[in-house]
Write a protein that holds these residues in place. Structure first.
Motif, PDB file in Angstrom:
ATOM      1  N   PRO A  54      22.119  67.748  22.224  1.00  0.00           N
ATOM      2  CA  PRO A  54      22.204  66.431  21.578  1.00  0.00           C
ATOM      3  C   PRO A  54      21.758  65.297  22.484  1.00  0.00           C
ATOM      4  O   PRO A  54      21.698  65.441  23.711  1.00  0.00           O
ATOM      5  CB  PRO A  54      23.693  66.295  21.264  1.00  0.00           C
ATOM      6  CG  PRO A  54      24.353  67.049  22.381  1.00  0.00           C
ATOM      7  CD  PRO A  54      23.455  68.240  22.626  1.00  0.00           C
ATOM      8  N   GLN A  55      21.452  64.174  21.858  1.00  0.00           N
ATOM      9  CA  GLN A  55      21.237  62.924  22.576  1.00  0.00           C
ATOM     10  C   GLN A  55      22.495  62.065  22.568  1.00  0.00           C
ATOM     11  O   GLN A  55      22.680  61.220  23.433  1.00  0.00           O
ATOM     12  CB  GLN A  55      20.088  62.147  21.930  1.00  0.00           C
ATOM     13  CG  GLN A  55      18.748  62.859  21.986  1.00  0.00           C
ATOM     14  CD  GLN A  55      17.815  62.314  20.936  1.00  0.00           C
ATOM     15  OE1 GLN A  55      17.860  62.711  19.778  1.00  0.00           O
ATOM     16  NE2 GLN A  55      16.960  61.369  21.332  1.00  0.00           N
ATOM     17  N   VAL A  56      23.325  62.269  21.534  1.00  0.00           N
ATOM     18  CA  VAL A  56      24.545  61.478  21.359  1.00  0.00           C
ATOM     19  C   VAL A  56      25.710  62.412  21.058  1.00  0.00           C
ATOM     20  O   VAL A  56      25.577  63.363  20.276  1.00  0.00           O
ATOM     21  CB  VAL A  56      24.399  60.469  20.202  1.00  0.00           C
ATOM     22  CG1 VAL A  56      25.713  59.702  19.969  1.00  0.00           C
ATOM     23  CG2 VAL A  56      23.257  59.491  20.475  1.00  0.00           C
ATOM     24  N   VAL A  57      26.855  62.152  21.679  1.00  0.00           N
ATOM     25  CA  VAL A  57      28.109  62.798  21.309  1.00  0.00           C
ATOM     26  C   VAL A  57      29.032  61.729  20.740  1.00  0.00           C
ATOM     27  O   VAL A  57      29.297  60.724  21.404  1.00  0.00           O
ATOM     28  CB  VAL A  57      28.778  63.480  22.516  1.00  0.00           C
ATOM     29  CG1 VAL A  57      30.186  63.953  22.158  1.00  0.00           C
ATOM     30  CG2 VAL A  57      27.939  64.654  22.994  1.00  0.00           C
ATOM     31  N   VAL A  58      29.469  61.927  19.499  1.00  0.00           N
ATOM     32  CA  VAL A  58      30.441  61.024  18.885  1.00  0.00           C
ATOM     33  C   VAL A  58      31.820  61.600  19.189  1.00  0.00           C
ATOM     34  O   VAL A  58      32.164  62.693  18.735  1.00  0.00           O
ATOM     35  CB  VAL A  58      30.221  60.897  17.371  1.00  0.00           C
ATOM     36  CG1 VAL A  58      31.269  59.970  16.765  1.00  0.00           C
ATOM     37  CG2 VAL A  58      28.817  60.364  17.082  1.00  0.00           C
ATOM     38  N   ALA A  71      36.795  64.226  28.757  1.00  0.00           N
ATOM     39  CA  ALA A  71      35.560  64.872  28.305  1.00  0.00           C
ATOM     40  C   ALA A  71      34.367  63.944  28.499  1.00  0.00           C
ATOM     41  O   ALA A  71      33.281  64.379  28.904  1.00  0.00           O
ATOM     42  CB  ALA A  71      35.686  65.272  26.841  1.00  0.00           C
ATOM     43  N   THR A  72      34.546  62.660  28.227  1.00  0.00           N
ATOM     44  CA  THR A  72      33.473  61.680  28.420  1.00  0.00           C
ATOM     45  C   THR A  72      33.069  61.612  29.885  1.00  0.00           C
ATOM     46  O   THR A  72      31.884  61.554  30.218  1.00  0.00           O
ATOM     47  CB  THR A  72      33.933  60.299  27.927  1.00  0.00           C
ATOM     48  OG1 THR A  72      34.211  60.376  26.522  1.00  0.00           O
ATOM     49  CG2 THR A  72      32.863  59.247  28.166  1.00  0.00           C
ATOM     50  N   VAL A  84      27.558  58.844  25.010  1.00  0.00           N
ATOM     51  CA  VAL A  84      28.824  59.095  24.327  1.00  0.00           C
ATOM     52  C   VAL A  84      29.223  57.843  23.554  1.00  0.00           C
ATOM     53  O   VAL A  84      29.316  56.749  24.126  1.00  0.00           O
ATOM     54  CB  VAL A  84      29.940  59.482  25.315  1.00  0.00           C
ATOM     55  CG1 VAL A  84      31.274  59.611  24.587  1.00  0.00           C
ATOM     56  CG2 VAL A  84      29.593  60.786  26.024  1.00  0.00           C
ATOM     57  N   LEU A  85      29.445  58.026  22.265  1.00  0.00           N
ATOM     58  CA  LEU A  85      29.939  56.963  21.393  1.00  0.00           C
ATOM     59  C   LEU A  85      31.359  57.325  20.990  1.00  0.00           C
ATOM     60  O   LEU A  85      31.587  58.327  20.319  1.00  0.00           O
ATOM     61  CB  LEU A  85      29.051  56.830  20.149  1.00  0.00           C
ATOM     62  CG  LEU A  85      29.589  55.920  19.034  1.00  0.00           C
ATOM     63  CD1 LEU A  85      29.666  54.471  19.501  1.00  0.00           C
ATOM     64  CD2 LEU A  85      28.713  56.040  17.787  1.00  0.00           C
ATOM     65  N   ARG A 105      29.142  54.701  26.135  1.00  0.00           N
ATOM     66  CA  ARG A 105      28.188  53.611  25.889  1.00  0.00           C
ATOM     67  C   ARG A 105      28.531  52.806  24.647  1.00  0.00           C
ATOM     68  O   ARG A 105      27.896  51.784  24.379  1.00  0.00           O
ATOM     69  CB  ARG A 105      26.779  54.167  25.744  1.00  0.00           C
ATOM     70  CG  ARG A 105      26.228  54.805  27.002  1.00  0.00           C
ATOM     71  CD  ARG A 105      24.763  55.108  26.846  1.00  0.00           C
ATOM     72  NE  ARG A 105      24.300  56.073  27.815  1.00  0.00           N
ATOM     73  CZ  ARG A 105      23.110  56.665  27.761  1.00  0.00           C
ATOM     74  NH1 ARG A 105      22.280  56.374  26.783  1.00  0.00           N
ATOM     75  NH2 ARG A 105      22.759  57.549  28.672  1.00  0.00           N
ATOM     76  N   GLY A 106      29.501  53.280  23.883  1.00  0.00           N
ATOM     77  CA  GLY A 106      29.887  52.551  22.685  1.00  0.00           C
ATOM     78  C   GLY A 106      31.316  52.867  22.314  1.00  0.00           C
ATOM     79  O   GLY A 106      31.867  53.905  22.722  1.00  0.00           O
ATOM     80  N   TYR A 107      31.932  51.957  21.540  1.00  0.00           N
ATOM     81  CA  TYR A 107      33.341  52.124  21.170  1.00  0.00           C
ATOM     82  C   TYR A 107      33.557  51.538  19.787  1.00  0.00           C
ATOM     83  O   TYR A 107      33.404  50.326  19.583  1.00  0.00           O
ATOM     84  CB  TYR A 107      34.233  51.414  22.186  1.00  0.00           C
ATOM     85  CG  TYR A 107      35.693  51.800  22.142  1.00  0.00           C
ATOM     86  CD1 TYR A 107      36.228  52.669  23.086  1.00  0.00           C
ATOM     87  CD2 TYR A 107      36.545  51.288  21.166  1.00  0.00           C
ATOM     88  CE1 TYR A 107      37.568  53.019  23.072  1.00  0.00           C
ATOM     89  CE2 TYR A 107      37.884  51.630  21.134  1.00  0.00           C
ATOM     90  CZ  TYR A 107      38.398  52.495  22.096  1.00  0.00           C
ATOM     91  OH  TYR A 107      39.733  52.849  22.069  1.00  0.00           O
TER      92      TYR A 107
END
Length: 241
Positions: A54-58, A71-72, A84-85, A105-107
């Motif tokens: 993946p490029q992103v993990v939610v 984990a993040t 990581v979002l 990188r996001g919340y």
């Protein structure tokens, strides 16, 4: 249809089946996003990342076998290119700071709308950062001030983590609650509390609370999670705080 290379590849980390199903449906219905894996526990996450690329993990923060913050942090160390979002129920400053310090990188808080989530996924995949409504303002306040900074100014001998712990003690939180708030083991919290007591020169939790509140800390507390008396598992510094 876009090629696989043009799509944002996403792994979802979420243990609630209904929320997982809804999130997967929302992501897969969008152009340019493809769900390539799911993990319901932290133990499943490495395999999902390895298989899906993946490029992103939610990332949810509360999982059956551990903390999404840990984990993040591991993902940031092992896969620095992976964004990581965080998408969580935890709508508090401590969880926000812990996630950002770990490398998120996001919340977003659960309840965010479909378009908000899709925008966030695309933004972090492109290297940006994104925060839900109200989070950005709180983050600014935390960076420029807030309880931890007040504690550090009032008690300069404390480390940043000890200042956070002292503020939560002043709110009336017991060690178990503090461990949840800071995503730390309860034994680690006890050690921090003991060091705080030593540095403040106090012998009891009640004295620490009094000193902290005199310095303006603990104003957000409700006193229902242990109180100044420090009953239950907390005890005094002789028992690890």
């Amino acid at each position: 249809m876009q090629s696989d290379e043009a799509q944002v590849r996403v792994v979802i980390v979420e243990d609630h089946p209904l929320f997982l199903e809804g999130l997967r449906s929302a992501l897969e219905s969008a152009d340019g996003i493809r769900v390539v894996g799911e993990a319901r526990t932290l133990a499943e996450l490495p395999g999902a990342v390895a298989a899906g690329g993946p490029q992103v993990v939610v990332m949810d923060l509360s999982l059956p076998d551990g903390s999404g913050v840990d984990a993040t942090r591991r993902l940031a160390e092992e896969h620095p290119e992976l964004a990581v979002l965080v998408l969580t129920m935890a709508d508090d400053d401590t969880a926000l700071l812990a996630a950002l310090h770990a490398g998120a990188r996001g919340y977003l808080v659960k309840g965010a709308g479909r378009e908000e989530v899709l925008h966030a996924v695309r933004t972090v995949a492109a290297g940006g950062a994104v925060f839900g409504p109200g989070v950005a303002a709180r983050l600014t306040a935390l960076v420029t001030g807030g309880p931890r900074h007040e504690a550090e100014r009032a008690f300069p001998a404390l480390t940043a983590r000890e200042a956070e712990v002292l503020d939560l003690v002043a709110r009336g939180y017991d060690n178990r609650r503090i461990s949840r708030e800071l995503f730390l083991a309860e034994k680690t919290v006890r050690n921090h509390v003991t060091r705080v007591f030593e540095k403040l020169g106090v012998a009891s939790r009640a004295e620490a609370v009094a000193r902290a509140r005199d310095a303006g800390l603990g104003s957000a507390g409700d006193g229902r999670d242990g109180g100044a008396g420090g009953g239950g598992t907390d005890g005094g510094p002789g028992r690890g705080g």
